[in-house]
Design a protein around this motif. Sequence first.
Motif, mmCIF file in Angstrom:
data_model
loop_
_atom_site.group_PDB
_atom_site.id
_atom_site.type_symbol
_atom_site.label_atom_id
_atom_site.label_comp_id
_atom_site.label_asym_id
_atom_site.label_seq_id
_atom_site.Cartn_x
_atom_site.Cartn_y
_atom_site.Cartn_z
ATOM 1 N N GLY A 1 -27.360 -32.962 2.733
ATOM 2 C CA GLY A 1 -27.547 -32.951 1.293
ATOM 3 C C GLY A 1 -26.412 -32.336 0.510
ATOM 4 O O GLY A 1 -26.586 -31.967 -0.657
ATOM 5 N N GLY A 2 -25.235 -32.215 1.139
ATOM 6 C CA GLY A 2 -24.092 -31.663 0.432
ATOM 7 C C GLY A 2 -24.149 -30.160 0.222
ATOM 8 O O GLY A 2 -23.381 -29.613 -0.577
ATOM 9 N N VAL A 3 -25.046 -29.471 0.950
ATOM 10 C CA VAL A 3 -25.206 -28.026 0.757
ATOM 11 C C VAL A 3 -23.930 -27.276 1.126
ATOM 12 O O VAL A 3 -23.461 -26.400 0.388
ATOM 13 C CB VAL A 3 -26.390 -27.497 1.589
ATOM 14 C CG1 VAL A 3 -26.473 -25.971 1.496
ATOM 15 C CG2 VAL A 3 -27.688 -28.132 1.116
ATOM 16 N N SER A 4 -23.344 -27.618 2.271
ATOM 17 C CA SER A 4 -22.137 -26.923 2.716
ATOM 18 C C SER A 4 -20.989 -27.143 1.736
ATOM 19 O O SER A 4 -20.238 -26.216 1.417
ATOM 20 C CB SER A 4 -21.732 -27.406 4.112
ATOM 21 O OG SER A 4 -22.697 -27.054 5.076
ATOM 22 N N ARG A 5 -20.844 -28.375 1.261
ATOM 23 C CA ARG A 5 -19.760 -28.671 0.325
ATOM 24 C C ARG A 5 -19.956 -27.953 -1.007
ATOM 25 O O ARG A 5 -19.006 -27.413 -1.585
ATOM 26 C CB ARG A 5 -19.667 -30.181 0.104
ATOM 27 C CG ARG A 5 -18.493 -30.593 -0.788
ATOM 28 C CD ARG A 5 -18.384 -32.102 -0.849
ATOM 29 N NE ARG A 5 -18.030 -32.655 0.449
ATOM 30 C CZ ARG A 5 -16.787 -32.763 0.893
ATOM 31 N NH1 ARG A 5 -15.777 -32.327 0.146
ATOM 32 N NH2 ARG A 5 -16.533 -33.303 2.064
ATOM 33 N N ALA A 6 -21.195 -27.926 -1.494
ATOM 34 C CA ALA A 6 -21.471 -27.248 -2.760
ATOM 35 C C ALA A 6 -21.213 -25.749 -2.640
ATOM 36 O O ALA A 6 -20.660 -25.115 -3.550
ATOM 37 C CB ALA A 6 -22.922 -27.502 -3.182
ATOM 38 N N ARG A 7 -21.610 -25.182 -1.519
ATOM 39 C CA ARG A 7 -21.381 -23.762 -1.276
ATOM 40 C C ARG A 7 -19.886 -23.457 -1.238
ATOM 41 O O ARG A 7 -19.412 -22.481 -1.826
ATOM 42 C CB ARG A 7 -22.035 -23.365 0.050
ATOM 43 C CG ARG A 7 -21.827 -21.926 0.467
ATOM 44 C CD ARG A 7 -22.518 -21.666 1.798
ATOM 45 N NE ARG A 7 -22.313 -20.302 2.264
ATOM 46 C CZ ARG A 7 -21.244 -19.900 2.946
ATOM 47 N NH1 ARG A 7 -20.295 -20.770 3.233
ATOM 48 N NH2 ARG A 7 -21.115 -18.654 3.339
ATOM 49 N N GLU A 8 -19.133 -24.309 -0.547
ATOM 50 C CA GLU A 8 -17.687 -24.120 -0.460
ATOM 51 C C GLU A 8 -17.041 -24.200 -1.838
ATOM 52 O O GLU A 8 -16.170 -23.396 -2.186
ATOM 53 C CB GLU A 8 -17.096 -25.192 0.462
ATOM 54 C CG GLU A 8 -15.615 -25.054 0.728
ATOM 55 C CD GLU A 8 -15.296 -23.958 1.730
ATOM 56 O OE1 GLU A 8 -14.100 -23.742 1.985
ATOM 57 O OE2 GLU A 8 -16.234 -23.337 2.253
ATOM 58 N N ALA B 1 -18.370 -23.536 -4.712
ATOM 59 C CA ALA B 1 -18.714 -22.369 -5.520
ATOM 60 C C ALA B 1 -17.762 -21.211 -5.238
ATOM 61 O O ALA B 1 -17.289 -20.530 -6.166
ATOM 62 C CB ALA B 1 -20.155 -21.945 -5.231
ATOM 63 N N PHE B 2 -17.452 -20.982 -3.966
ATOM 64 C CA PHE B 2 -16.547 -19.891 -3.619
ATOM 65 C C PHE B 2 -15.103 -20.219 -3.990
ATOM 66 O O PHE B 2 -14.360 -19.343 -4.454
ATOM 67 C CB PHE B 2 -16.646 -19.579 -2.125
ATOM 68 C CG PHE B 2 -17.812 -18.704 -1.770
ATOM 69 C CD1 PHE B 2 -17.726 -17.332 -1.899
ATOM 70 C CD2 PHE B 2 -19.002 -19.259 -1.327
ATOM 71 C CE1 PHE B 2 -18.804 -16.510 -1.584
ATOM 72 C CE2 PHE B 2 -20.082 -18.458 -1.002
ATOM 73 C CZ PHE B 2 -19.994 -17.080 -1.133
ATOM 74 N N MET B 3 -14.696 -21.466 -3.794
ATOM 75 C CA MET B 3 -13.339 -21.841 -4.168
ATOM 76 C C MET B 3 -13.133 -21.696 -5.673
ATOM 77 O O MET B 3 -12.097 -21.209 -6.134
ATOM 78 C CB MET B 3 -13.048 -23.276 -3.730
ATOM 79 C CG MET B 3 -12.988 -23.476 -2.220
ATOM 80 S SD MET B 3 -11.766 -22.410 -1.403
ATOM 81 C CE MET B 3 -10.268 -22.955 -2.194
ATOM 82 N N LYS B 4 -14.127 -22.114 -6.432
ATOM 83 C CA LYS B 4 -14.040 -21.982 -7.886
ATOM 84 C C LYS B 4 -13.941 -20.510 -8.295
ATOM 85 O O LYS B 4 -13.178 -20.141 -9.204
ATOM 86 C CB LYS B 4 -15.271 -22.633 -8.534
ATOM 87 C CG LYS B 4 -15.392 -22.441 -10.041
ATOM 88 C CD LYS B 4 -14.246 -23.068 -10.798
ATOM 89 C CE LYS B 4 -14.505 -23.131 -12.285
ATOM 90 N NZ LYS B 4 -14.769 -21.803 -12.890
ATOM 91 N N THR B 5 -14.705 -19.648 -7.608
ATOM 92 C CA THR B 5 -14.639 -18.212 -7.896
ATOM 93 C C THR B 5 -13.240 -17.667 -7.648
ATOM 94 O O THR B 5 -12.723 -16.846 -8.416
ATOM 95 C CB THR B 5 -15.663 -17.453 -7.032
ATOM 96 O OG1 THR B 5 -16.978 -17.930 -7.324
ATOM 97 C CG2 THR B 5 -15.594 -15.954 -7.300
ATOM 98 N N GLN B 6 -12.606 -18.136 -6.555
ATOM 99 C CA GLN B 6 -11.229 -17.709 -6.271
ATOM 100 C C GLN B 6 -10.272 -18.181 -7.344
ATOM 101 O O GLN B 6 -9.471 -17.406 -7.885
ATOM 102 C CB GLN B 6 -10.776 -18.274 -4.919
ATOM 103 C CG GLN B 6 -11.353 -17.585 -3.718
ATOM 104 C CD GLN B 6 -10.541 -17.901 -2.479
ATOM 105 O OE1 GLN B 6 -10.067 -17.010 -1.801
ATOM 106 N NE2 GLN B 6 -10.376 -19.167 -2.184
ATOM 107 N N TRP B 7 -10.330 -19.463 -7.649
ATOM 108 C CA TRP B 7 -9.369 -20.035 -8.594
ATOM 109 C C TRP B 7 -9.571 -19.523 -10.011
ATOM 110 O O TRP B 7 -8.659 -19.613 -10.842
ATOM 111 C CB TRP B 7 -9.448 -21.551 -8.548
ATOM 112 C CG TRP B 7 -9.022 -22.134 -7.239
ATOM 113 C CD1 TRP B 7 -8.394 -21.482 -6.215
ATOM 114 C CD2 TRP B 7 -9.187 -23.482 -6.813
ATOM 115 N NE1 TRP B 7 -8.164 -22.345 -5.163
ATOM 116 C CE2 TRP B 7 -8.638 -23.574 -5.501
ATOM 117 C CE3 TRP B 7 -9.751 -24.616 -7.370
ATOM 118 C CZ2 TRP B 7 -8.630 -24.760 -4.766
ATOM 119 C CZ3 TRP B 7 -9.759 -25.807 -6.650
ATOM 120 C CH2 TRP B 7 -9.184 -25.868 -5.363
#
Length: 265
Positions: free
Chosen positions: A10-17, A19-25
Amino acid sequence: MPVGFYYEKGGVSRAREWAFMKTQWDRVGYRFTDRCVVLRGGYIIGSAKNGVYWKKTLGGRWLLMSSHHMTEETLPAYIDRIRRFKPRFIQGYPPSTAVILARYMREHGIEPISTVKAVLCGSENLYPWQRDLLTEVFGCRVFSWYGNSEQTVLAGECEESTHYHIFPEYGIVELIGRDGRPVRGGPGGRWARWSRPTSPTSSAPSSATAPWTLPRRPEGGPVPAAVPTDTRARGRKGSGLHCDGQRRTPLRDRHEHRYRCVRQR
């Protein structure tokens, strides 16, 4: 026998990734509406017949450009297309793709792309001379981060430092000294080992080498779990799963095929 990685349905892993990448950027001002040029080798786009080696994605906000076609002959077209796209960010995945572009621009006296606010670098080490070159040519901040395909650790720079700050919410990180024992605090960690409770690889953590330490919070920066003292990690300890100190099976590197055409200069 090589193994792959399982991701949640269901795209859970991609959505989680994401979220963290966006927080970094966010630390360099990235917003979802920003335009971004992505230089990477995972996608073969276009051919020598039509001279188009890129395509738009994410609703037209990202311009995905194939690094496999970046040559002395095609780079002028790349630069022209990037200028017309007017990106706020350039992502080098790996950073050597952005270095190829920057080196060409410097050697040919090409002016910086004025709209670019930061260069985002991931997937491999970013060496000091590469950072200096990118900063000189693009005239902006160069931001680097570290992660892995297992999605068990993520660490990136902050507004005030080029050290990697590990996200404790992302995975479990343990600092290991040269004697193989956990490092409780202060400098002295040599190995970083990580896992994630919800990951199938959590019982067989991967690791990377770098001098790590448990620092104090930098002024204005995020609270880190640990950072490497030389500002970069040096990759995993081999390419295998390690259980009880024994290497059980090799991991299949999903990026391996992307580097077969890389030329050493």
